[in-house]
Scaffold this motif. Structure first.
Motif, PDB file in Angstrom:
ATOM      1  N   ILE A  94      63.085 -30.100  10.655  1.00  0.00           N
ATOM      2  CA  ILE A  94      62.270 -31.622  12.126  1.00  0.00           C
ATOM      3  C   ILE A  94      60.875 -30.739  11.830  1.00  0.00           C
ATOM      4  O   ILE A  94      60.626 -31.545  12.039  1.00  0.00           O
ATOM      5  N   ASN A  95      60.529 -29.868  11.637  1.00  0.00           N
ATOM      6  CA  ASN A  95      59.273 -29.736  11.376  1.00  0.00           C
ATOM      7  C   ASN A  95      58.557 -30.324  10.241  1.00  0.00           C
ATOM      8  O   ASN A  95      56.667 -31.193  10.782  1.00  0.00           O
ATOM      9  N   ALA A  96      59.130 -30.787   9.429  1.00  0.00           N
ATOM     10  CA  ALA A  96      58.432 -31.145   8.088  1.00  0.00           C
ATOM     11  C   ALA A  96      57.673 -33.075   8.573  1.00  0.00           C
ATOM     12  O   ALA A  96      56.553 -33.660   8.642  1.00  0.00           O
ATOM     13  N   VAL A  97      58.622 -33.146   9.250  1.00  0.00           N
ATOM     14  CA  VAL A  97      59.370 -34.332  10.361  1.00  0.00           C
ATOM     15  C   VAL A  97      57.344 -35.199  11.190  1.00  0.00           C
ATOM     16  O   VAL A  97      56.812 -35.844  10.946  1.00  0.00           O
ATOM     17  N   LYS A  98      57.666 -33.759  11.587  1.00  0.00           N
ATOM     18  CA  LYS A  98      56.812 -34.203  13.328  1.00  0.00           C
ATOM     19  C   LYS A  98      54.903 -34.068  12.862  1.00  0.00           C
ATOM     20  O   LYS A  98      54.534 -34.291  13.211  1.00  0.00           O
ATOM     21  N   GLU A  99      55.145 -32.645  11.162  1.00  0.00           N
ATOM     22  CA  GLU A  99      53.690 -33.053  10.381  1.00  0.00           C
ATOM     23  C   GLU A  99      53.438 -34.826  10.085  1.00  0.00           C
ATOM     24  O   GLU A  99      52.366 -34.967  10.091  1.00  0.00           O
ATOM     25  N   THR A 100      54.324 -34.923  10.057  1.00  0.00           N
ATOM     26  CA  THR A 100      54.339 -36.320   8.474  1.00  0.00           C
ATOM     27  C   THR A 100      53.825 -37.055   9.872  1.00  0.00           C
ATOM     28  O   THR A 100      52.868 -38.741   9.916  1.00  0.00           O
ATOM     29  N   ILE A 101      54.774 -37.301  11.344  1.00  0.00           N
ATOM     30  CA  ILE A 101      54.664 -38.052  11.855  1.00  0.00           C
ATOM     31  C   ILE A 101      53.097 -37.951  12.346  1.00  0.00           C
ATOM     32  O   ILE A 101      52.178 -39.393  13.156  1.00  0.00           O
ATOM     33  N   LYS A 102      52.668 -36.677  12.788  1.00  0.00           N
ATOM     34  CA  LYS A 102      50.956 -36.886  13.355  1.00  0.00           C
ATOM     35  C   LYS A 102      50.086 -37.206  11.986  1.00  0.00           C
ATOM     36  O   LYS A 102      48.884 -37.744  12.318  1.00  0.00           O
ATOM     37  N   ILE A 116      62.562 -40.642  15.963  1.00  0.00           N
ATOM     38  CA  ILE A 116      62.646 -41.026  15.136  1.00  0.00           C
ATOM     39  C   ILE A 116      62.479 -40.036  13.978  1.00  0.00           C
ATOM     40  O   ILE A 116      62.687 -39.674  13.177  1.00  0.00           O
ATOM     41  N   ILE A 117      62.502 -38.417  14.751  1.00  0.00           N
ATOM     42  CA  ILE A 117      62.337 -36.889  14.190  1.00  0.00           C
ATOM     43  C   ILE A 117      64.126 -36.897  13.564  1.00  0.00           C
ATOM     44  O   ILE A 117      64.274 -36.583  12.333  1.00  0.00           O
ATOM     45  N   ALA A 118      64.992 -37.560  14.522  1.00  0.00           N
ATOM     46  CA  ALA A 118      66.261 -37.141  14.609  1.00  0.00           C
ATOM     47  C   ALA A 118      66.454 -38.504  13.403  1.00  0.00           C
ATOM     48  O   ALA A 118      67.511 -37.671  12.702  1.00  0.00           O
ATOM     49  N   GLN A 119      66.286 -39.569  13.396  1.00  0.00           N
ATOM     50  CA  GLN A 119      66.337 -40.500  12.733  1.00  0.00           C
ATOM     51  C   GLN A 119      66.529 -40.138  10.843  1.00  0.00           C
ATOM     52  O   GLN A 119      67.325 -40.048  10.335  1.00  0.00           O
ATOM     53  N   SER A 120      65.111 -39.736  10.729  1.00  0.00           N
ATOM     54  CA  SER A 120      64.740 -38.708   9.620  1.00  0.00           C
ATOM     55  C   SER A 120      65.044 -37.688   8.758  1.00  0.00           C
ATOM     56  O   SER A 120      65.418 -38.180   7.716  1.00  0.00           O
ATOM     57  N   LYS A 162      73.464 -23.152  18.362  1.00  0.00           N
ATOM     58  CA  LYS A 162      73.460 -23.966  17.368  1.00  0.00           C
ATOM     59  C   LYS A 162      74.280 -23.687  16.118  1.00  0.00           C
ATOM     60  O   LYS A 162      74.455 -23.328  16.168  1.00  0.00           O
ATOM     61  N   SER A 163      75.353 -25.398  16.134  1.00  0.00           N
ATOM     62  CA  SER A 163      75.764 -25.658  15.030  1.00  0.00           C
ATOM     63  C   SER A 163      74.752 -25.499  13.762  1.00  0.00           C
ATOM     64  O   SER A 163      75.922 -25.396  12.432  1.00  0.00           O
ATOM     65  N   HIS A 164      73.944 -25.830  13.630  1.00  0.00           N
ATOM     66  CA  HIS A 164      73.140 -27.051  12.898  1.00  0.00           C
ATOM     67  C   HIS A 164      72.965 -25.595  12.671  1.00  0.00           C
ATOM     68  O   HIS A 164      72.493 -24.562  12.292  1.00  0.00           O
ATOM     69  N   ASN A 165      72.213 -25.968  10.458  1.00  0.00           N
ATOM     70  CA  ASN A 165      71.692 -24.253   9.538  1.00  0.00           C
ATOM     71  C   ASN A 165      70.232 -24.545  10.282  1.00  0.00           C
ATOM     72  O   ASN A 165      69.689 -25.133  10.717  1.00  0.00           O
ATOM     73  N   PRO A 166      69.480 -22.824   9.989  1.00  0.00           N
ATOM     74  CA  PRO A 166      68.422 -23.168  10.554  1.00  0.00           C
ATOM     75  C   PRO A 166      67.073 -23.740   9.657  1.00  0.00           C
ATOM     76  O   PRO A 166      66.654 -24.262  10.211  1.00  0.00           O
ATOM     77  N   THR A 167      67.700 -23.894   8.573  1.00  0.00           N
ATOM     78  CA  THR A 167      67.156 -24.480   7.706  1.00  0.00           C
ATOM     79  C   THR A 167      66.428 -25.475   8.008  1.00  0.00           C
ATOM     80  O   THR A 167      65.158 -26.270   7.752  1.00  0.00           O
ATOM     81  N   MET A 168      67.599 -26.337   8.937  1.00  0.00           N
ATOM     82  CA  MET A 168      67.327 -28.277   9.716  1.00  0.00           C
ATOM     83  C   MET A 168      65.631 -28.023   9.751  1.00  0.00           C
ATOM     84  O   MET A 168      65.045 -28.937  10.071  1.00  0.00           O
ATOM     85  N   ASP A 169      65.490 -26.947  10.536  1.00  0.00           N
ATOM     86  CA  ASP A 169      63.986 -26.496  11.760  1.00  0.00           C
ATOM     87  C   ASP A 169      62.545 -26.838  11.173  1.00  0.00           C
ATOM     88  O   ASP A 169      61.888 -27.495  11.335  1.00  0.00           O
TER      89      ASP A 169
END
Length: 513
Positions: A256-264, A305-309, A246-253
């Motif tokens: 990702i979870n924040a946007v998932k919650e927003t969409i919900k 949608i999560i990816a673009q956010s 995984k090249s992305h910083n673990p903080t990215m997760d």
């Protein structure tokens, strides 16, 4: 025992000889690969064995834009100069006409950006990482979201955050009326992006959600572990993928979870008119087309949608904050230009119905546009623009062949400071971007957002946010240089062009309204 010792000695000797032969062969192979540009008559500056010019991208030994400046000046009347990232060829293009052809006329040969494995099924769907048909489908859906009308609908959200920025300045200035704008703009742009891309009111300017702020700072922190991952990917992509690195910083997760919650929550609650709503509406539209039997080449999902956010945050947050810091430094340093800008803005406010800056007037303000344009001419955060060749391309009237998978780059920082296109390029002069003078700038000489289909899709949004923040600050304060912070110093870390940490401190004096 002696016989055994002799056999082991011979074995080690054979092994050492084999290793030596392999290293010698690898050295000759590397040397042959690093003669790629020479064989086509393209100048290539001396590089390191095996690594080529890889480390210059990381500002090791010399800042990358300074390295390119040196070689750009030496070759600027030619097509360009050749670089190597390990064994991958990269042509740094000097010719404006060729750059135009690559990005527009012959775009079908250069559809993609630099390849990078993001180590996440979600993040690989970012517009900036998408390739070929996936990119075309995603772009066709997202482009309408960044139209003038859609951007205008988010203007009230940014107005709220701009007022919070003014309140922050009043509250946080010290006894000498000095503000750390590095901190102020970090919080301001984070509040804006969070509201518009994540649909979240985090209010870090008011001291709330410190956890979110710390997560963002962690996200943009360069570290040695990231460097090793970058090196492994550059050397061997299949190994990188096979090991599921995984090249992305673990903080990215976290985001990702924040946007998932927003969409919900958004699916269950009222709309806000922000970027998340636009994406969700586009998804519903695509789903309705499918129900109506209309085929679509691209399917928009929640993960898309999560990816673009998340992309909006990673690309829009730091670049806009950086531009604001550069603009504020130039305001403080050039008081005459600050006065000219203030006069224009005061006249606009006086003639407005509600004595406020509205969207249309802001985006049409001529001197404001010239001021911001000159700022990002001198200090473009994206100091180099890259494309990856997707189909073999022979540069017209030359023997230079760009093969599929090779990179081409355009040194925007160096082009922007070429006196052939911008007389006295080291002099800050917004007048060169006034309507009556813009025609003097050759096509392709000013490209802070890139050009062509893969230029920055959020250009309008970034300019609106930057212009509104600068305008309100100029209307409410006189900004001047603080003692000990008169000189602009650039950050030496890899990535975008930005001021060094801790130098964006300015004195503000509140004006009578």
């Amino acid at each position: 025992v002696v016989s055994l010792w002799h056999r082991e000695s011979r074995m080690w000797g054979v092994t050492a000889a084999l290793v030596l032969v392999l290293l010698t062969l690898f050295w000759f192979y590397a040397r042959w690969r690093h003669q790629h540009w020479q064989r086509m008559g393209v100048y290539s500056p001396p590089g390191l064995p095996f690594l080529g010019h890889f480390l210059t991208n990381l500002n090791v030994g010399m800042l990358s834009w300074e390295f390119k400046e040196k070689n750009y000046k030496a070759t600027r009347d030619s097509t360009g100069f050749g670089l190597y990232e390990l064994f991958k060829p990269n042509l740094s293009v000097n010719n404006l006409g060729l750059y135009y052809n690559i990005c527009i006329k012959d775009f079908d040969h250069f559809v993609d950006r630099r390849a990078f494995v993001l180590g996440s099924d979600i993040l690989s769907q970012m517009l900036i990482a998408a390739k070929g048909a996936q990119w075309r489908g995603l772009r066709s859906i997202m482009s309408p979201m960044f139209s003038s009308g859609k951007i205008k609908s988010m203007y009230p959200l940014i107005q709220e955050k701009t007022q919070a920025l003014l309140d922050y300045c009043d509250r946080e200035k010290d006894a000498q009326d000095v503000i750390d704008f590095d901190d102020a703009y970090t919080k301001f742009t984070l509040d804006v992006i969070s509201a518009c891309a994540f649909g979240m009111e985090i209010n870090v300017l008011q001291g709330e959600n410190v956890e979110f702020l710390n997560a963002v700072r962690s996200l943009f922190r360069f570290n040695f572990k990231f460097f090793i991952k970058f090196l492994v990917f550059s050397v061997c992509k299949p190994l990188f993928t096979y090991l599921n690195v995984k090249s992305h910083n673990p903080t990215m997760d976290y985001f990702i979870n924040a946007v998932k919650e927003t969409i919900k929550k958004r699916n269950e609650g009222p709309p806000r008119g922000d970027f998340v709503d636009m994406m969700l509406n586009a998804k519903k539209s695509e789903e309705q087309k499918k129900k109506d039997g209309i085929s679509s080449s691209f399917v928009l999902t929640d993960n898309t949608i999560i990816a673009q956010s998340v992309l909006f945050l990673t690309v829009g947050f730091e670049t806009t904050s950086t531009t604001l810091k550069f603009a504020t430094h130039l305001l403080a340093k050039h008081q005459q230009q600050q006065d000219c800008l203030r006069k224009e803005l005061q006249l606009i406010v006086e003639n407005s119905e509600d004595s406020k800056l509205n969207y249309q007037d802001l985006m049409e303000a001529k001197y404001l546009d010239a001021f911001i344009s000159e700022t990002i001419r001198m200090y473009p955060p994206g100091h180099v623009i890259e494309r990856e060749c997707t189909k073999d391309y022979k540069i017209p009237d030359t023997n230079i062949m760009i093969s599929k998978g090779d990179l081409v780059s355009f040194p925007a920082y160096n082009i922007h400071r070429d006196e052939r296109y911008f007389p006295d390029p080291e002099q800050f002069n917004p007048d060169r971007f006034l309507p009556e003078n813009k025609s003097n700038i050759p096509q392709g000489a000013y490209v802070p957002f890139g050009i062509g289909p893969r230029m920055c899709i959020a250009k309008r949004f970034a300019l609106m946010e930057t212009k509104l923040a600068i305008s309100e600050l100029v209307l409410h304060y006189r900004i001047s240089l603080a003692e000990g912070f008169e000189q602009m110093k650039l950050n030496k870390l890899p990535g975008i062009l930005q001021p060094a940490k801790g130098i964006s401190k300015f004195r503000i004096h509140k004006l009578d309204q």
